[in-house]
Design a protein around this motif. Structure first.
Motif, PDB file in Angstrom:
ATOM      1  N   ILE A   1       0.821  -1.210   0.000  1.00 49.14           N
ATOM      2  CA  ILE A   1       0.000   0.000   0.000  1.00 49.14           C
ATOM      3  C   ILE A   1       0.852   1.255   0.000  1.00 49.14           C
ATOM      4  CG2 ILE A   1      -1.681   1.327   1.339  1.00 49.14           C
ATOM      5  CD1 ILE A   1      -2.891  -1.270   2.295  1.00 49.14           C
ATOM      6  N   CYS A   2       1.908   1.260   0.799  1.00 47.69           N
ATOM      7  CA  CYS A   2       2.647   2.497   1.054  1.00 47.69           C
ATOM      8  C   CYS A   2       3.837   2.713   0.129  1.00 47.69           C
ATOM      9  CB  CYS A   2       3.126   2.515   2.508  1.00 47.69           C
ATOM     10  SG  CYS A   2       1.782   2.453   3.714  1.00 47.69           S
ATOM     11  N   PHE A   3       4.507   1.681  -0.302  1.00 43.76           N
ATOM     12  CA  PHE A   3       5.782   1.855  -0.987  1.00 43.76           C
ATOM     13  C   PHE A   3       5.763   1.457  -2.465  1.00 43.76           C
ATOM     14  CE2 PHE A   3       7.224   0.887   3.517  1.00 43.76           C
ATOM     15  CZ  PHE A   3       7.299   2.217   3.853  1.00 43.76           C
ATOM     16  N   LEU A   4       5.141   0.353  -2.807  1.00 45.60           N
ATOM     17  CA  LEU A   4       5.186  -0.124  -4.185  1.00 45.60           C
ATOM     18  C   LEU A   4       4.465   0.790  -5.176  1.00 45.60           C
ATOM     19  CD1 LEU A   4       4.845  -4.006  -3.972  1.00 45.60           C
ATOM     20  CD2 LEU A   4       6.858  -2.641  -4.470  1.00 45.60           C
ATOM     21  N   PRO A   5       3.245   1.270  -4.887  1.00 47.46           N
ATOM     22  CA  PRO A   5       2.551   2.103  -5.880  1.00 47.46           C
ATOM     23  C   PRO A   5       3.323   3.356  -6.268  1.00 47.46           C
ATOM     24  CG  PRO A   5       1.006   1.340  -4.219  1.00 47.46           C
ATOM     25  CD  PRO A   5       2.369   0.982  -3.725  1.00 47.46           C
ATOM     26  N   CYS A   6       3.875   4.065  -5.281  1.00 46.04           N
ATOM     27  CA  CYS A   6       4.604   5.286  -5.602  1.00 46.04           C
ATOM     28  C   CYS A   6       5.917   4.973  -6.326  1.00 46.04           C
ATOM     29  CB  CYS A   6       4.873   6.109  -4.348  1.00 46.04           C
ATOM     30  SG  CYS A   6       5.877   5.301  -3.091  1.00 46.04           S
ATOM     31  N   THR A   7       6.474   3.787  -6.109  1.00 45.04           N
ATOM     32  CA  THR A   7       7.685   3.387  -6.825  1.00 45.04           C
ATOM     33  C   THR A   7       7.397   3.183  -8.302  1.00 45.04           C
ATOM     34  OG1 THR A   7       8.501   2.293  -4.819  1.00 45.04           O
ATOM     35  CG2 THR A   7       9.560   1.711  -6.893  1.00 45.04           C
ATOM     36  N   VAL A   8       6.291   2.500  -8.604  1.00 42.14           N
ATOM     37  CA  VAL A   8       5.899   2.312 -10.000  1.00 42.14           C
ATOM     38  C   VAL A   8       5.584   3.664 -10.647  1.00 42.14           C
ATOM     39  CG1 VAL A   8       4.174   1.278 -11.529  1.00 42.14           C
ATOM     40  CG2 VAL A   8       5.018  -0.005  -9.550  1.00 42.14           C
ATOM     41  N   ALA A   9       4.864   4.531  -9.916  1.00 41.50           N
ATOM     42  CA  ALA A   9       4.527   5.850 -10.454  1.00 41.50           C
ATOM     43  C   ALA A   9       5.780   6.683 -10.704  1.00 41.50           C
ATOM     44  CB  ALA A   9       3.595   6.581  -9.487  1.00 41.50           C
ATOM     45  N   ARG A  10       6.783   6.509  -9.859  1.00 41.93           N
ATOM     46  CA  ARG A  10       8.045   7.227 -10.039  1.00 41.93           C
ATOM     47  C   ARG A  10       8.728   6.792 -11.342  1.00 41.93           C
ATOM     48  NH1 ARG A  10      10.850  11.505  -7.471  1.00 41.93           N
ATOM     49  NH2 ARG A  10      13.068  11.229  -7.745  1.00 41.93           N
ATOM     50  N   ALA A  11       8.723   5.492 -11.611  1.00 45.74           N
ATOM     51  CA  ALA A  11       9.336   4.991 -12.840  1.00 45.74           C
ATOM     52  C   ALA A  11       8.612   5.539 -14.072  1.00 45.74           C
ATOM     53  CB  ALA A  11       9.315   3.457 -12.844  1.00 45.74           C
ATOM     54  N   VAL A  12       7.282   5.573 -14.020  1.00 51.06           N
ATOM     55  CA  VAL A  12       6.508   6.113 -15.142  1.00 51.06           C
ATOM     56  C   VAL A  12       6.794   7.599 -15.321  1.00 51.06           C
ATOM     57  CG1 VAL A  12       4.173   6.556 -15.998  1.00 51.06           C
ATOM     58  CG2 VAL A  12       4.709   4.375 -14.875  1.00 51.06           C
ATOM     59  N   LEU A  13       6.868   8.339 -14.217  1.00 51.97           N
ATOM     60  CA  LEU A  13       7.141   9.773 -14.292  1.00 51.97           C
ATOM     61  C   LEU A  13       8.496  10.051 -14.930  1.00 51.97           C
ATOM     62  CD1 LEU A  13       6.661  12.743 -13.632  1.00 51.97           C
ATOM     63  CD2 LEU A  13       7.459  12.289 -11.297  1.00 51.97           C
ATOM     64  N   LEU A  14       9.509   9.314 -14.533  1.00 46.99           N
ATOM     65  CA  LEU A  14      10.834   9.498 -15.118  1.00 46.99           C
ATOM     66  C   LEU A  14      10.838   9.160 -16.609  1.00 46.99           C
ATOM     67  CD1 LEU A  14      13.155   8.050 -12.326  1.00 46.99           C
ATOM     68  CD2 LEU A  14      12.772  10.447 -12.910  1.00 46.99           C
ATOM     69  N   ALA A  15      10.076   8.126 -16.990  1.00 46.50           N
ATOM     70  CA  ALA A  15      10.033   7.723 -18.391  1.00 46.50           C
ATOM     71  C   ALA A  15       9.422   8.818 -19.265  1.00 46.50           C
ATOM     72  CB  ALA A  15       9.239   6.424 -18.534  1.00 46.50           C
ATOM     73  N   VAL A  16       8.278   9.358 -18.853  1.00 50.85           N
ATOM     74  CA  VAL A  16       7.628  10.395 -19.676  1.00 50.85           C
ATOM     75  C   VAL A  16       8.404  11.701 -19.619  1.00 50.85           C
ATOM     76  CG1 VAL A  16       5.359   9.330 -19.412  1.00 50.85           C
ATOM     77  CG2 VAL A  16       6.076  11.091 -17.792  1.00 50.85           C
ATOM     78  N   ARG A  17       9.110  11.955 -18.517  1.00 51.54           N
ATOM     79  CA  ARG A  17       9.912  13.177 -18.418  1.00 51.54           C
ATOM     80  C   ARG A  17      11.101  13.126 -19.372  1.00 51.54           C
ATOM     81  NH1 ARG A  17      11.072  15.423 -12.649  1.00 51.54           N
ATOM     82  NH2 ARG A  17       9.024  16.278 -13.119  1.00 51.54           N
ATOM     83  N   LEU A  18      11.767  11.990 -19.426  1.00 49.22           N
ATOM     84  CA  LEU A  18      12.908  11.851 -20.326  1.00 49.22           C
ATOM     85  C   LEU A  18      12.474  11.858 -21.792  1.00 49.22           C
ATOM     86  CD1 LEU A  18      14.955   9.175 -18.340  1.00 49.22           C
ATOM     87  CD2 LEU A  18      15.507  11.591 -18.611  1.00 49.22           C
ATOM     88  N   LYS A  19      11.239  11.411 -22.039  1.00 47.10           N
ATOM     89  CA  LYS A  19      10.696  11.465 -23.395  1.00 47.10           C
ATOM     90  C   LYS A  19      10.185  12.859 -23.759  1.00 47.10           C
ATOM     91  CE  LYS A  19      10.964   7.070 -24.691  1.00 47.10           C
ATOM     92  NZ  LYS A  19      11.666   6.623 -25.917  1.00 47.10           N
ATOM     93  N   LYS A  20      10.113  13.740 -22.749  1.00 46.56           N
ATOM     94  CA  LYS A  20       9.640  15.114 -22.935  1.00 46.56           C
ATOM     95  C   LYS A  20       8.208  15.161 -23.436  1.00 46.56           C
ATOM     96  CE  LYS A  20      14.333  16.774 -23.837  1.00 46.56           C
ATOM     97  NZ  LYS A  20      14.538  17.175 -22.439  1.00 46.56           N
ATOM     98  N   TRP A  21       7.360  14.283 -22.880  1.00 46.87           N
ATOM     99  CA  TRP A  21       5.934  14.307 -23.177  1.00 46.87           C
ATOM    100  C   TRP A  21       5.247  15.154 -22.108  1.00 46.87           C
ATOM    101  CZ3 TRP A  21       5.655   8.276 -23.814  1.00 46.87           C
ATOM    102  CH2 TRP A  21       6.305   7.921 -25.011  1.00 46.87           C
ATOM    103  N   GLN A  22       5.106  16.431 -22.339  1.00 49.31           N
ATOM    104  CA  GLN A  22       4.661  17.362 -21.313  1.00 49.31           C
ATOM    105  C   GLN A  22       3.251  17.066 -20.822  1.00 49.31           C
ATOM    106  OE1 GLN A  22       6.663  19.688 -19.827  1.00 49.31           O
ATOM    107  NE2 GLN A  22       4.946  19.734 -18.395  1.00 49.31           N
TER     108      GLN A  22
END
Length: 342
Positions: free
Chosen positions: A240-261
């Motif tokens: 509940i506390c750690f895994l969901p935000c970890t997955v969301a962090r990976a997605v955020l970094l992926a779209v940020r590096l792709k520059k999909w605003q």
């Protein structure tokens, strides 16, 4: 003219911490305020019981006490975090305050994970490798080990203090230099490894304990079921506390590096929302304490619950034992089986 355009393009790549949608963050600030209102008295009551009623140093529950301390670090950060979200900012505009906040959150997260996993490993050795020397049981009797774990966690926060991070989250958004790239990458590696590796260990311990339970005879299953509940409660906290935000962090970094605003605006909100959800570990950890140590549960119930509830909860578990049997509220059953404690 060229220099002005160049500076404009650089500024466009830097996140100045304005929230994509203020309504979302105002709602998140309300959730954090609720977590603070519920978490502060709960953790104060737990701390009171651990020190004055249960006397954790006598009942070999030093690791549990350290989780309480880690939760207080988290609860202390919630009002400031809620204040910034309420005013449409993802973090403080003051760099020192931003780094201090992230330092506290990283330290809390690392300490909670370290001590929760240590408890799970201890229960694993007690059940799966019964009869062998349990090094965790030996270590938890020494207060210096807890201090060593806290000191060991401090270097993990160094990447957050090396550079001024825009929004404390600059990976892929700063002007590219070798220093920025190494610093940000190191911080991301720390963020992910402190979740993924302990989770793998936790799943392994859970599977082995459950398999052990299935192979045992009926007479031995009571202790094993308690061990299963301990590791499952820790697994729930992780899930509940750690895994969901970890997955969301990976997605955020992926779209940020792709520059999909456009996608990043959504990913930022999802990530921040799941981070707010992760703060409820200060509310869930007391459940782990109760599963991990029946003596603590008895002491807490005897201190804060009405007499009728005390009799119903404690007597049902320990037969004819009353909540005031011993000075430290540890039942005789628990004293006969110290291996069942964390």
């Amino acid at each position: 003219m060229y220099r002005r355009l160049n500076m404009s393009s650089v500024n466009a790549t830097i996140d100045h911490c304005d929230v994509p949608y203020k309504f979302t963050y105002q709602a998140l600030s309300g959730i954090m305020i609720a977590e603070f209102v519920l978490g502060l008295p709960l953790n104060l009551s737990v701390l009171y019981v651990f020190i004055f009623r249960f006397k954790f140093w006598k009942n070999k529950s030093i690791f549990l006490f350290n989780i309480v301390v880690a939760d207080f670090l988290l609860v202390a950060c919630l009002p400031a975090k809620a204040y910034h979200y309420l005013h449409g900012e993802r973090r403080s505009t003051d760099d020192l305050a931003c780094k201090t906040m992230l330092f506290m959150l990283f330290l809390n997260r690392g300490a909670s994970i370290a001590f929760l996993i240590t408890l799970s490993i201890d229960r694993y050795f007690n059940v799966v490798h019964l009869g062998r020397r349990n090094f965790v049981k030996v270590l938890k009797k020494t207060p210096q080990i807890s201090i060593f774990i806290w000191v060991l966690l401090l270097p993990l926060t160094i990447p957050t203090m090396l550079n001024t991070f825009e929004c404390c989250n600059s990976h892929g958004r700063e002007v590219e230099t070798y220093y920025h790239d190494v610093t940000d990458t190191l911080r991301e590696v720390v963020f992910f490894t402190q979740i993924i590796i302990p989770f793998v260990i936790l799943v392994y311990c859970t599977v082995r304990i459950v398999n052990r339970l299935n192979k045992k005879t009926v007479g031995e299953k009571t202790k094993l079921r308690r061990a299963v509940w301990v590791v499952l409660s820790v697994l729930v906290v992780f899930s509940i506390c750690f895994l969901p935000c970890t997955v969301a962090r990976a997605v955020l970094l992926a779209v940020r590096l792709k520059k999909w605003q456009a996608a990043e605006d959504v990913a930022v909100q999802v990530y921040d929302s799941l981070m707010v959800l992760s703060y409820i570990d200060c509310l869930l950890d007391p459940v782990v304490y109760c599963f991990c140590n029946s003596g603590f549960k008895n002491a807490y119930v005897a201190t804060f619950c009405p007499v009728s509830v005390q009799k119903r909860l404690i007597t049902s578990e320990s037969g004819q034992v009353s909540p005031t049997t011993t000075k430290t509220f540890s039942s005789p059953i628990l004293e006969k089986k110290p291996e069942a404690e964390c």
